[in-house]
Every structure is written in C-alpha cells, then in structure tokens.
Design a protein around this motif. Structure first.
Motif, PDB file in Angstrom:
ATOM      1  N   GLU A  86       0.736  -1.255   0.080  1.00 41.21           N
ATOM      2  CA  GLU A  86       0.216   0.110  -0.120  1.00 41.21           C
ATOM      3  C   GLU A  86       0.850   1.255  -0.017  1.00 41.21           C
ATOM      4  O   GLU A  86       0.516   2.254  -0.902  1.00 41.21           O
ATOM      5  CB  GLU A  86      -0.935  -0.095   1.304  1.00 41.21           C
ATOM      6  N   ASP A  87       1.923   1.346   0.748  1.00 41.20           N
ATOM      7  CA  ASP A  87       2.633   2.517   0.865  1.00 41.20           C
ATOM      8  C   ASP A  87       3.413   2.815  -0.546  1.00 41.20           C
ATOM      9  O   ASP A  87       3.399   4.041  -0.756  1.00 41.20           O
ATOM     10  CB  ASP A  87       3.654   2.540   2.087  1.00 41.20           C
ATOM     11  N   VAL A  88       3.998   1.764  -1.126  1.00 35.45           N
ATOM     12  CA  VAL A  88       4.478   1.963  -2.767  1.00 35.45           C
ATOM     13  C   VAL A  88       3.514   2.305  -3.566  1.00 35.45           C
ATOM     14  O   VAL A  88       3.488   3.336  -4.175  1.00 35.45           O
ATOM     15  CB  VAL A  88       4.929   0.580  -3.053  1.00 35.45           C
ATOM     16  N   LEU A  89       2.274   1.746  -3.481  1.00 34.97           N
ATOM     17  CA  LEU A  89       1.149   2.185  -4.446  1.00 34.97           C
ATOM     18  C   LEU A  89       0.669   3.658  -4.036  1.00 34.97           C
ATOM     19  O   LEU A  89       0.648   4.325  -5.005  1.00 34.97           O
ATOM     20  CB  LEU A  89       0.019   1.330  -3.882  1.00 34.97           C
ATOM     21  N   LEU A  90       0.760   4.018  -2.808  1.00 37.92           N
ATOM     22  CA  LEU A  90       0.176   5.222  -2.576  1.00 37.92           C
ATOM     23  C   LEU A  90       1.381   6.538  -3.040  1.00 37.92           C
ATOM     24  O   LEU A  90       1.117   7.616  -3.697  1.00 37.92           O
ATOM     25  CB  LEU A  90       0.046   5.572  -0.896  1.00 37.92           C
ATOM     26  N   MET A  92       3.003   5.934  -5.676  1.00 31.35           N
ATOM     27  CA  MET A  92       3.064   6.104  -7.115  1.00 31.35           C
ATOM     28  C   MET A  92       2.016   6.623  -7.478  1.00 31.35           C
ATOM     29  O   MET A  92       2.093   7.360  -8.699  1.00 31.35           O
ATOM     30  CB  MET A  92       2.965   4.513  -7.614  1.00 31.35           C
ATOM     31  N   ILE A  93       0.896   6.851  -6.788  1.00 32.95           N
ATOM     32  CA  ILE A  93      -0.253   7.743  -6.994  1.00 32.95           C
ATOM     33  C   ILE A  93       0.144   9.242  -6.659  1.00 32.95           C
ATOM     34  O   ILE A  93      -0.154  10.048  -7.389  1.00 32.95           O
ATOM     35  CB  ILE A  93      -1.622   7.228  -6.377  1.00 32.95           C
ATOM     36  N   ILE A  94       0.542   9.512  -5.662  1.00 32.21           N
ATOM     37  CA  ILE A  94       0.803  10.903  -4.820  1.00 32.21           C
ATOM     38  C   ILE A  94       1.892  11.455  -5.972  1.00 32.21           C
ATOM     39  O   ILE A  94       1.780  12.741  -6.085  1.00 32.21           O
ATOM     40  CB  ILE A  94       0.986  10.916  -3.567  1.00 32.21           C
ATOM     41  N   ALA A  95       2.922  10.977  -6.027  1.00 30.26           N
ATOM     42  CA  ALA A  95       4.072  11.517  -6.574  1.00 30.26           C
ATOM     43  C   ALA A  95       3.854  12.539  -8.059  1.00 30.26           C
ATOM     44  O   ALA A  95       4.188  13.626  -8.060  1.00 30.26           O
ATOM     45  CB  ALA A  95       5.413  10.641  -6.900  1.00 30.26           C
ATOM     46  N   PRO A  96       3.220  11.711  -8.794  1.00 28.56           N
ATOM     47  CA  PRO A  96       2.538  12.488 -10.362  1.00 28.56           C
ATOM     48  C   PRO A  96       1.621  13.577  -9.977  1.00 28.56           C
ATOM     49  O   PRO A  96       1.814  14.570 -10.387  1.00 28.56           O
ATOM     50  CB  PRO A  96       2.005  11.562 -11.144  1.00 28.56           C
TER      51      PRO A  96
END
Length: 118
Positions: A86-90, A92-96
C-alpha cells in the motif's frame, strides 16, 4: 452448422481421449498439455475453415472454455502478479499528482520571463 457441431464433438472426444493419458499432477504443466490443447484448437479451426463456418465461433469457444473448466480450473500462473504494498502504491499515485502543480508553476514562470513567440 449441424455438420460442424458433429465434427466439433469429434474434436472434443479426441481431446478427452488424449487428456486421459495425462495424470492429475501434470494437468498444469504446459509441456504436457500443449499437444492435446493445440490439437483441439487446430481441429476446431481446420474444420471451421473447411466448412467455411468462420473461426473463432461460438461452438469452438464453448469447447475451449469447457476444456479450461474441466481440466485446467486449478492451474495458476507460476509468477502471479501481485499488487505492490500500500505505501508503494500510494507513493506511485501521489508523486505525479504533486508534480503537476510544480510543472504548471514552472511553465507559467518561464512564459513570463520570455518574450511572446510569434
């Protein structure tokens, strides 16, 4: 159509006969089942072509689905793709999303400094 249905049934019976030689632990080994599976598919396709029935068709798909349901329903891919943590997915979503306002600000700032392009 009736003739193709009879021939399709024959293709299926040939497949079932070939699969009778495959033991339960071997059902998910592609090297073992590829020959019978390919023969079923080519039998259905060849006869559809000969009878000008068209391929793929509903009857052929029915037999292919039946083969998966009957023989291969317990097979899973060897390298199943899993979702990232979940932390990696989050991240990947928030950075862009966070990068967009910065890029917009940069474009506006650069367009104010430069002269208008003709």
């Amino acid at each position: 159509e009736e003739m193709y249905a009879n021939i399709s049934q024959h293709c299926w019976e040939l497949f079932v006969e070939l699969m009778g030689n495959v033991s339960a632990p071997q059902l998910c080994e592609w090297s073992i089942i590829s020959r019978p599976y390919s023969l079923l598919q080519s039998c259905l396709e060849d006869w559809a072509d000969r009878l000008r029935y068209g391929y793929p068709n509903a009857l052929a798909e029915q037999y292919i689905f039946q083969s998966h349901h009957h023989y291969f329903h317990n097979c899973t891919p060897p390298h199943q793709v899993l979702d990232p943590p979940e932390d990696v997915l989050l991240a990947m979503i928030i950075a862009p999303i966070c990068l967009i306002p910065f890029l917009v600000t940069l474009v506006i700032w650069r367009s104010k400094d430069g002269k208008a392009q003709p």
